[in-house]
Design a protein around this motif. Structure first.
Motif, short mmCIF file in Angstrom:
data_model
loop_
_atom_site.label_atom_id
_atom_site.label_comp_id
_atom_site.label_asym_id
_atom_site.label_seq_id
_atom_site.Cartn_x
_atom_site.Cartn_y
_atom_site.Cartn_z
N ALA A 192 0.83 -1.21 0.00
CA ALA A 192 0.00 0.00 0.00
C ALA A 192 0.87 1.26 0.00
O ALA A 192 0.58 2.23 -0.71
CB ALA A 192 -0.91 -0.01 1.22
N GLU A 193 1.94 1.21 0.75
CA GLU A 193 2.84 2.38 0.83
C GLU A 193 3.47 2.63 -0.55
O GLU A 193 3.55 3.78 -1.01
CB GLU A 193 3.93 2.05 1.86
N THR A 215 -3.75 -10.66 0.60
CA THR A 215 -3.63 -9.26 0.17
C THR A 215 -4.64 -8.33 0.82
O THR A 215 -4.53 -7.11 0.70
CB THR A 215 -3.81 -9.16 -1.37
N PHE A 216 -5.63 -8.89 1.51
CA PHE A 216 -6.77 -8.08 1.96
C PHE A 216 -6.35 -6.90 2.85
O PHE A 216 -6.81 -5.78 2.67
CB PHE A 216 -7.78 -8.97 2.68
N ALA A 217 -5.44 -7.16 3.78
CA ALA A 217 -5.03 -6.09 4.70
C ALA A 217 -4.39 -4.94 3.92
O ALA A 217 -4.68 -3.76 4.17
CB ALA A 217 -4.06 -6.63 5.75
N GLU A 218 -3.55 -5.27 2.94
CA GLU A 218 -2.91 -4.22 2.14
C GLU A 218 -3.94 -3.52 1.24
O GLU A 218 -3.80 -2.33 0.95
CB GLU A 218 -1.77 -4.80 1.30
N VAL A 229 -13.03 -0.97 -1.77
CA VAL A 229 -12.28 -2.22 -1.85
C VAL A 229 -13.25 -3.28 -2.36
O VAL A 229 -14.26 -3.56 -1.72
CB VAL A 229 -11.70 -2.64 -0.49
N CYS A 230 -12.95 -3.80 -3.53
CA CYS A 230 -13.80 -4.83 -4.15
C CYS A 230 -13.08 -6.17 -4.01
O CYS A 230 -12.14 -6.46 -4.74
CB CYS A 230 -14.03 -4.46 -5.61
N LEU A 231 -13.51 -6.94 -3.04
CA LEU A 231 -12.94 -8.27 -2.81
C LEU A 231 -13.75 -9.24 -3.66
O LEU A 231 -14.89 -9.56 -3.32
CB LEU A 231 -13.08 -8.61 -1.32
N PHE A 232 -13.19 -9.68 -4.78
CA PHE A 232 -14.01 -10.49 -5.69
C PHE A 232 -13.56 -11.94 -5.79
O PHE A 232 -14.11 -12.71 -6.58
CB PHE A 232 -14.09 -9.84 -7.08
N GLU A 240 -10.15 -13.75 6.67
CA GLU A 240 -10.59 -14.01 8.06
C GLU A 240 -11.64 -12.97 8.45
O GLU A 240 -11.62 -11.84 7.97
CB GLU A 240 -9.39 -13.86 9.01
N PRO A 241 -12.54 -13.34 9.36
CA PRO A 241 -13.49 -12.35 9.88
C PRO A 241 -12.73 -11.15 10.46
O PRO A 241 -11.63 -11.31 10.98
CB PRO A 241 -14.22 -13.10 11.00
N PHE A 242 -13.31 -9.95 10.30
CA PHE A 242 -12.63 -8.76 10.81
C PHE A 242 -13.65 -7.76 11.34
O PHE A 242 -14.85 -7.88 11.09
CB PHE A 242 -11.75 -8.12 9.72
N ASP A 243 -13.15 -6.75 12.07
CA ASP A 243 -13.99 -5.74 12.72
C ASP A 243 -14.36 -4.66 11.69
O ASP A 243 -13.47 -3.99 11.16
CB ASP A 243 -13.18 -5.13 13.87
N PRO A 244 -15.65 -4.44 11.42
CA PRO A 244 -16.05 -3.42 10.44
C PRO A 244 -15.59 -2.02 10.81
O PRO A 244 -15.55 -1.12 9.95
CB PRO A 244 -17.58 -3.48 10.43
N GLN A 245 -15.21 -1.81 12.06
CA GLN A 245 -14.68 -0.51 12.48
C GLN A 245 -13.45 -0.12 11.64
O GLN A 245 -13.16 1.06 11.46
CB GLN A 245 -14.33 -0.58 13.98
#
Ligand code: NDP
Length: 321
Positions: A192-193, A215-218, A229-232, A240-245
């Motif tokens: 991302a950087e 790659t999802f975190a990046e 973010v389009c996760l297709f 993995e499940p994550f916090d919508p916050q």
């Protein structure tokens, strides 16, 4: 007839050539003799049992071939068609829903026709639907030299978007550049950087992420505030499940997990996207790279190569010559 039949879910070795009964079309279907079947990543999810199908089953969703029988008599026998939503396409014959097939223009080769709809229409709904790219937009595409990746890159570049692509090898980098990517990167923890640095210090307008877990975190990091973010897909495994916050802390970003089914369900939408893809192929503005053409009996090797990241562009199974 011959078909690849799965009697237990698992690795590529469960793809075995068997004799199975010929299917019988319902009034909403057309019986087709398959010439080429497309191989898609989704086929591996069914094979592994990540997506459920009742055992035993014949995998595969798309292909091209000649119409053998239309119970309603609307489509002439011998018409060359392509389809993308007929479960059981790794076979000599398959029943295709009549609203999920198109006639194949003669300029399009069987190899391309056999794989053009599923990946082509996916690339289309990503770049023209989920985020309808505009001139000057920026996007990041993971697995940029894969089947969907090369097509989405071409469509995004054609709309005047600046495409950043992520791939794993030098060969794939070259292909992504030829498809229209402005810059190509390798996967890394600071992806991302790197993208931001090359995008004027800003995140991109949209990330198209078909790799998933790795790659999802990046992807969340790489998008601009209020971007998408389009996760297709999940080529590296499900996220993995994550916090919508997290969507808040990244600047009110949007996250979507779209499917081709939902993005072709509208009135006339399947025809519109299919027509856009076939017309672009005929016009020469959309190029398909077929990096592997395997006999039906070698479906196991095709899946090994796809999941082993050895393929570029699309791959197909030759069912009949
Ligand atoms: P690809 O041709 O893109 O093949 C997958 C690519 O993913 C590989 O070549 C590889 O490219 C990359 N990859 C990254 N990490 C891994 C990993 N751990 N294991 C395997 N591959 C990895 O496949 P498709 O074009 O068929 O599909 C691409 C994605 O799009 C898939 O996730 C698929 O499920 C999704 N899809 C979603 C649809 C929808 O409706 N939502 C419809 C069609 C496809 P590299 O080596 O460069 O990283």
């Amino acid at each position: 007839m011959k078909a690849i039949q799965i009697t237990e879910t698992g690795g590529p070795e469960v793809l075995r050539l068997q004799d199975v009964p010929t299917p019988t079309p319902s009034p909403d279907e057309v019986l087709v003799e398959v010439r080429v079947a497309g191989v898609n990543y989704i086929d591996t999810y069914y094979r592994e049992g990540v997506y459920h199908a009742s055992l035993p089953f014949v995998p595969g969703l798309e292909g091209t071939g000649r119409v053998l029988h239309d119970p309603r008599g609307e489509i002439a026998e011998g018409t060359v068609v392509a389809w993308c939503d007929a479960f059981g396409s790794y076979a000599e014959q398959v029943c295709v829903p009549r609203d999920r097939l198109v006639a194949v223009p003669e300029e399009i080769s069987p190899e391309v026709a056999g794989t053009m709809l599923l990946q082509g229409m996916t690339a289309h709904f990503l770049t023209h639907g989920v985020h309808d790219l505009q001139e000057g937009d920026s996007c990041l595409i993971t697995a940029g030299a894969g089947g969907v990746g090369l097509l989405a890159t071409q469509m995004a570049a054609a709309k005047g978007a600046r495409v950043f692509s992520v791939v794993s090898t030098d060969e794939k980098e070259q292909l992504a550049l030829e498809a229209g990517a402005a810059e190509v990167f390798r996967y890394s923890d600071n992806l991302a950087e790197v993208v931001r640095r090359r995008n004027g210090g800003m995140g991109v307008d949209v990330v198209y992420d078909g790799v998933g877990r790795d790659t999802f975190a990046e992807s969340l990091e790489a998008v601009r505030p209020r971007g998408t973010v389009c996760l297709f897909g999940a080529a590296s495994g499900p996220v993995e499940p994550f916090d919508p916050q997290l969507l808040n802390t990244h600047g009110s970003i949007f996250l979507t997990r779209p499917s081709l089914g939902a993005w072709t369900a509208g009135e006339g939408e399947f025809r519109l996207r299919a027509q856009a893809v076939t017309q672009a192929i005929v016009d020469g503005t959309l190029n398909f790279r077929i990096s592997g053409s395997y006999p039906l009996a070698e479906a196991e090797q095709a899946h090994r190569d796809l999941q082993g990241r050895k393929t570029t562009g699309s791959i197909v199974l030759r069912v009949a010559d």
